[in-house]
Design a protein around this motif. Structure first.
Motif, mmCIF file in Angstrom:
data_model
loop_
_atom_site.group_PDB
_atom_site.id
_atom_site.type_symbol
_atom_site.label_atom_id
_atom_site.label_comp_id
_atom_site.label_asym_id
_atom_site.label_seq_id
_atom_site.Cartn_x
_atom_site.Cartn_y
_atom_site.Cartn_z
ATOM 1 N N UNK A 10 12.582 12.987 -30.171
ATOM 2 C CA UNK A 10 12.807 11.767 -30.939
ATOM 3 C C UNK A 10 13.999 11.914 -31.862
ATOM 4 N N UNK A 11 14.144 13.095 -32.450
ATOM 5 C CA UNK A 11 15.263 13.318 -33.364
ATOM 6 C C UNK A 11 16.591 13.235 -32.636
ATOM 7 N N UNK A 12 16.658 13.863 -31.464
ATOM 8 C CA UNK A 12 17.928 13.878 -30.743
ATOM 9 C C UNK A 12 18.297 12.483 -30.241
ATOM 10 N N UNK A 13 17.303 11.722 -29.789
ATOM 11 C CA UNK A 13 17.606 10.377 -29.312
ATOM 12 C C UNK A 13 18.067 9.473 -30.442
ATOM 13 N N UNK A 14 17.476 9.664 -31.643
ATOM 14 C CA UNK A 14 17.917 8.861 -32.773
ATOM 15 C C UNK A 14 19.301 9.275 -33.238
ATOM 16 N N UNK A 15 19.626 10.551 -33.047
ATOM 17 C CA UNK A 15 20.938 11.022 -33.484
ATOM 18 C C UNK A 15 22.061 10.476 -32.607
ATOM 19 N N UNK A 16 21.784 10.253 -31.310
ATOM 20 C CA UNK A 16 22.834 9.762 -30.398
ATOM 21 C C UNK A 16 22.261 8.662 -29.507
ATOM 22 N N UNK A 17 21.963 7.492 -30.077
ATOM 23 C CA UNK A 17 21.371 6.420 -29.263
ATOM 24 C C UNK A 17 22.338 5.877 -28.217
ATOM 25 N N UNK A 18 23.636 5.857 -28.531
ATOM 26 C CA UNK A 18 24.604 5.341 -27.567
ATOM 27 C C UNK A 18 24.650 6.172 -26.306
ATOM 28 N N UNK A 20 22.246 8.040 -25.146
ATOM 29 C CA UNK A 20 20.996 7.846 -24.411
ATOM 30 C C UNK A 20 21.010 6.554 -23.617
ATOM 31 N N UNK A 21 21.507 5.481 -24.210
ATOM 32 C CA UNK A 21 21.570 4.198 -23.505
ATOM 33 C C UNK A 21 22.536 4.286 -22.314
ATOM 34 N N UNK A 22 23.692 4.930 -22.527
ATOM 35 C CA UNK A 22 24.658 5.074 -21.439
ATOM 36 C C UNK A 22 24.057 5.854 -20.279
ATOM 37 N N UNK A 23 23.345 6.937 -20.584
ATOM 38 C CA UNK A 23 22.693 7.724 -19.533
ATOM 39 C C UNK A 23 21.650 6.894 -18.806
ATOM 40 N N UNK A 24 20.859 6.119 -19.554
ATOM 41 C CA UNK A 24 19.835 5.287 -18.918
ATOM 42 C C UNK A 24 20.458 4.260 -17.978
ATOM 43 N N UNK A 25 21.540 3.627 -18.410
ATOM 44 C CA UNK A 25 22.204 2.641 -17.558
ATOM 45 C C UNK A 25 22.758 3.307 -16.297
ATOM 46 N N UNK A 26 23.397 4.473 -16.462
ATOM 47 C CA UNK A 26 23.965 5.172 -15.309
ATOM 48 C C UNK A 26 22.874 5.571 -14.324
ATOM 49 N N UNK A 27 21.776 6.131 -14.821
ATOM 50 C CA UNK A 27 20.692 6.561 -13.932
ATOM 51 C C UNK A 27 20.037 5.370 -13.257
ATOM 52 N N UNK A 28 19.801 4.298 -13.993
ATOM 53 C CA UNK A 28 19.171 3.117 -13.405
ATOM 54 C C UNK A 28 20.046 2.525 -12.301
ATOM 55 N N UNK A 29 21.336 2.416 -12.557
ATOM 56 C CA UNK A 29 22.237 1.863 -11.554
ATOM 57 C C UNK A 29 22.315 2.767 -10.332
ATOM 58 N N UNK A 30 22.448 4.071 -10.556
ATOM 59 C CA UNK A 30 22.556 4.999 -9.430
ATOM 60 C C UNK A 30 21.267 5.046 -8.632
ATOM 61 N N UNK A 31 20.121 5.072 -9.320
ATOM 62 C CA UNK A 31 18.844 5.084 -8.610
ATOM 63 C C UNK A 31 18.649 3.795 -7.814
ATOM 64 N N UNK A 32 19.070 2.676 -8.374
ATOM 65 C CA UNK A 32 18.958 1.404 -7.655
ATOM 66 C C UNK A 32 19.800 1.419 -6.382
ATOM 67 N N UNK A 385 14.627 9.756 -21.080
ATOM 68 C CA UNK A 385 15.554 8.648 -20.818
ATOM 69 C C UNK A 385 15.692 8.390 -19.327
ATOM 70 N N UNK A 386 15.835 9.460 -18.517
ATOM 71 C CA UNK A 386 16.181 9.305 -17.100
ATOM 72 C C UNK A 386 15.013 8.823 -16.253
ATOM 73 N N UNK A 387 13.809 9.314 -16.513
ATOM 74 C CA UNK A 387 12.672 8.944 -15.656
ATOM 75 C C UNK A 387 12.371 7.452 -15.727
#
Length: 911
Positions: A10-18, A20-32, A385-387
């Motif tokens: 939780x601490x690391x995600x709050x420290x760098x939310x941008x 985390x969001x970028x990784x989530x978007x990349x993984x979601x798009x690639x998985x799709x 984030x990725x799962x």
């Protein structure tokens, strides 16, 4: 121990939310995208198989099982075998013997009793076009009342509910088309002679519920009468006669025994919804089992020893399988290339995150964090984030592409998620395996690579070269199918490793003489560009692989389009063709057609399809044209271009003088048959012309086929050169306007319409769409890889500019420095991409035939469609990389210039 109040993740995600969001978007798009690929593949291959089955006639796609009466049994037993109850029992037995995955559509299947041949009727009230009696096919089908609507009268029945071989009078129904064509009505009586004359009374007229379905189309004569011809020798008249169908009651089957040989039949229609391309081998095996395998042996035991099964499904499956196998390697190349680029981007994302947190992770290791514990925390942090992002991408793919297999899509999405989760932990473990107190400057590079890295790179290059050599020797269709898919990756790996090693050498050589130049920007840019870096391999591999896939894909699409265009031009002869429906076109039609919007040129031709040598034994189509106009058309269409002056009539040949010898253009077959001397030719109107072949061309616009002659129409009689064909040249021709201008005087064909007919299967169009999407996805990920590469070097470059500005470097000089520094690497990627793309196309072209993709057939009227390098597919990506790299460098320099040097130095030191 005191519990941790703020968990790590939780601490690391709050420290760098941008991030985390970028990784989530990349993984979601690639998985799709990864999950969508196998589902799209399933959908278009299944659609192609179903289209192939749907387009074939019902008597070809159905499995016809027939059984004559058992020999050596009593008449009562034979009659019993033809009754509805026994037929239904046999039908259930037949259905039970159809092996999976072949499924039967019971709604369209049928069974019953029928005569083996049509029987002539002596009734003179039936139509007789050439005096021959009409013939009837007698059928006692089951479930007639459920497959047809009664229009008049009533459905047939058997008096007493049972018929036998001694029955001499039965009732029948006929379809509306049969009644209309054969002049039947309710109450009509048809006599069928035989061992015992059978009288058939028409009691009802019906309309088929689904006339195009297999129930009515396996034997179309039951629905629509057929006008047939009696076979006759060539040139002799061939009289015609009608054949119609009489639909008896289901219980009337035994009554047919007294008229003609009969058979029991079971027509099994395949269920189109149950046909899947992945089951093609199983489908072929099931059909083979029914035709001549274990299922047929069981039919002999369960139904009759005389049972036979015939179908054309095996030929359909074979043809479709060949088309799928020819298209498969092309799709595999696109999938492997795009997948590799996407994987590289995911790895680079993990590497960028590890580099951004280098100081933090080094501090944790220095304070006693274990490698396993550090990797576990990073894995948990990334998985959070990725799962969910991977699951979201999988769900989007499932919703967007329903009706396909689930497991391959899940496996693809899980693979993407796993790579995204493991990239950061593995990169961190590799970088921080040993505890380091001080790492030194990030912009300092080792002058020489380690031995381990050199050995690893050499091993990879040698293995890749060996695989490429195997592929080159075997070809794409001779045992190297898996290597075909990896061709872009193999070529990209070789090029990336070699170029990364070689490109600093010339730059270092130029750095020393560059020191003599005025100013420090040039020498400094060369010195920095000449440094080697292990991190440059991944982005370069991504770019080169994307280049190769784009070049290969562009060459494939270009080759397919070119083959279709050539075939369409050959079929039409120009952009449009107006051909006389009678002998000649009306006068003034050429002017009317010429005024249609879009038409630029109209070339007239008088085609005599009946021209013959004087003995009448050899015929050859003759086209009479204006030599200059026709030569210009042949040059524009590239169909046998020739100098128009060579066909000009000689002096004294005006008006069709039979003594004058007209020069002619001929096809190779005609030139070989008629020779190079003068020969007479009798035209369709009875006049003669003397010709001499002076030019030989394989194709010509006015005439189809491989045999033709072309002459100057000014040398023929006026009545022989009335235009029968108009060849039109223009852009965006309006088919409706042309047909209105022709006003029924001639048939109109457009090149665009002829071209569209070659896209005959969803397998072709689906493959093209998937390939285009794969190339676009690979290009997008390659751009992202380039941006990630530049982003990883951005902090160090920003700090460098800040230091140099404290030494007096101006902002303009800073921009020039970054642009000049990025140019060598961009040029390396561009030139390397052109080289790898060209090499991959040359490597695969001998073993890849685009004919099936372009024409939906193994043969083409224009010959084999070959894979050739497309210049635009090589040049456009290279230019895009140069523009993007230079643009990003200039943008970074401009952005850094807006910040103060002190703030930038602090930011750089913090990094």
């Amino acid at each position: 121990m005191t519990p941790v109040t703020a968990p790590w993740t939780r601490t690391r995600l709050r420290a760098a939310p941008g991030a985390a969001v970028a990784l989530a978007v990349l993984v979601a798009l690639t998985a799709c995208l990864a999950a969508a690929f196998p589902r799209a593949l399933d959908r278009y291959t299944d659609a192609g198989l179903r289209r192939a089955v749907d387009r074939a006639p019902a008597d070809v796609t159905g499995v016809l099982i027939s059984a004559a009466p058992d020999p050596g049994v009593g008449e009562a037993t034979v009659e019993d075998s033809l009754r509805p109850r026994r037929l239904a029992d046999a039908y259930r037995s037949v259905l039970g013997l159809v092996e999976h995955p072949l499924a039967v559509d019971e709604e369209q299947s049928s069974y019953g009793v029928r005569t083996t041949e049509s029987l002539p009727s002596p009734d003179t009230w039936l139509p007789r076009p050439d005096g021959l009696p009409a013939e009837m096919v007698l059928v006692a089908p089951q479930d007639l009342d459920g497959r047809a609507r009664l229009r008049s009268g009533r459905l047939p029945k058997v008096p007493g509910g049972q018929a036998d071989a001694s029955t001499t009078e039965v009732e029948a129904a006929v379809t509306e088309e049969t009644a209309r064509t054969l002049h039947m009505k309710v109450g009509s009586v048809v006599h069928i002679p035989g061992r015992r004359e059978l009288t058939v009374r028409v009691t009802g007229i019906v309309t088929p519920e689904h006339p195009d379905g297999a129930y009515w189309s396996v034997d179309p004569v039951l629905r629509t009468p057929s006008l047939r011809r009696v076979p006759a020798p060539a040139g002799a008249p061939s009289p015609t006669y009608w054949v119609g169908g009489l639909l008896l009651a289901p219980e009337a089957g035994p009554a047919l025994l007294g008229s003609a040989p009969v058979v029991r039949y079971w027509n099994l229609a395949p269920d189109p919804d149950a046909l899947h391309a992945r089951d093609l081998d199983g489908l072929a095996s099931a059909v083979a089992s029914l035709e001549s395998g274990p299922a047929l042996q069981q039919l002999h035991s369960a139904v009759s020893p005389l049972t036979d099964a015939t179908t054309g499904l095996d030929d359909i499956f074979t043809t479709y399988g060949q088309l799928r196998d020819d298209i498969g390697p092309l799709i595999a190349v696109a999938a492997s290339g795009a997948g590799t680029v996407a994987a590289v981007v995911l790895l680079m994302t993990g590497g960028l995150a590890a580099g951004r947190r280098r100081a933090e992770l080094a501090l944790l290791r220095a304070r006693g964090a274990s490698v396993r514990g550090l990797a576990g925390r990073l894995l948990a942090e990334t998985a959070v984030v990725a799962v969910p992002a991977g699951a979201l991408g999988l769900g989007a793919a499932l919703l967007a592409l329903p009706g396909a297999r689930l497991l391959p899509a899940v496996a693809a999405a899980v693979a993407v998620t796993a790579v995204a989760c493991l990239a950061l932990p593995l990169r961190a473990v590799a970088a921080h395996h040993a505890v380091r107190i001080h790492e030194g400057r990030r912009d300092a590079t080792t002058p020489r690579a380690s031995r381990r890295r050199v050995v690893a790179e050499l091993t990879v290059v040698v293995l890749a070269l060996g695989a490429v050599e195997i592929l080159r020797r075997r070809g794409a269709t001779d045992g190297a199918g898996d290597l075909v898919a990896m061709a872009p990756v193999l070529v990209g790996v070789i090029a990336a490793l070699v170029l990364v090693r070689l490109y600093p050498l010339p730059l270092r050589g130029l750095a020393r003489p560059a020191r003599r130049l005025r100013g420090a920007v040039g020498p400094l840019a060369l010195a920095r560009a000449g440094r080697t870096s292990a991190s440059a391999v991944l982005p370069l591999l991504a770019l080169l692989t994307a280049f190769t896939v784009a070049a290969f894909g562009g060459s494939v699409l270009s080759g397919v389009a070119d083959a279709r265009d050539r075939a369409a031009v050959l079929a039409v002869g120009a952009d449009a063709r107006v051909e006389a429906t009678t002998e000649t076109l009306p006068s003034g039609l050429s002017d009317r057609v010429g005024r249609v919007p879009g038409v630029r040129e109209v070339t007239e031709a008088a085609v005599d399809w009946l021209a013959r040598t004087p003995d009448g034994r050899q015929s050859v189509p003759l086209a009479a044209v204006d030599p200059s106009d026709y030569a210009a058309l042949a040059a524009r269409t590239d169909l046998g271009a020739f100098p128009g002056g060579r066909l000009a009539r000689p002096d004294g040949a005006e008006g069709g003088s039979e003594d004058a010898v007209l020069p002619a253009l001929a096809s190779p077959a005609v030139a070989e048959r008629l020779g190079d001397g003068a020969f007479p030719l009798r035209l369709a109107d009875g006049t003669f012309a003397t010709l001499k072949i002076v030019l030989v061309r394989e194709r010509t616009p006015a005439v189809y086929g491989d045999e033709f002659l072309v002459v100057d129409r000014a040398g023929l009689p006026a009545r022989s050169v009335r235009p029968s064909v108009l060849l039109l040249t223009g852009d965006h021709l309006d088919a409706g306007a042309l047909r209105r201008a022709a006003d029924g005087a001639g048939s109109v064909r457009l090149r665009s319409e002829a071209r569209d007919k070659y896209v005959d299967s969803p397998l072709q169009s689906g493959a093209e769409r998937i390939y285009t999407a794969a190339v676009a996805a690979g290009a997008g990920y390659a751009v992202l890889a380039l941006l990630l590469s530049l982003a990883s070097a951005a902090p160090e470059r920003a700090a460098l500019l800040a230091r140099l500005r404290t030494m007096g470097l101006t902002r303009a000089q800073g921009r020039r420095l970054l642009v000049l520094e990025s140019l060598p690497q961009a040029l390396l990627a561009a030139l390397g991409g052109i080289l790898t793309g060209w090499a991959a196309v040359r490597l695969l072209s001998p073993g890849i035939d685009l004919t099936t993709v372009a024409m939906a057939a193994t043969t083409s009227p224009v010959g084999r469609a070959e894979l050739r390098a497309d210049p635009w597919s090589l040049a456009v990506p290279a230019a895009a990389v140069l523009v993007l790299a230079v643009g990003v460098a200039a943008l970074q320099a401009w952005w850094s210039g807006r910040r103060g040097a002190v703030a930038e130095l602090r930011a750089g030191d913090a990094r």
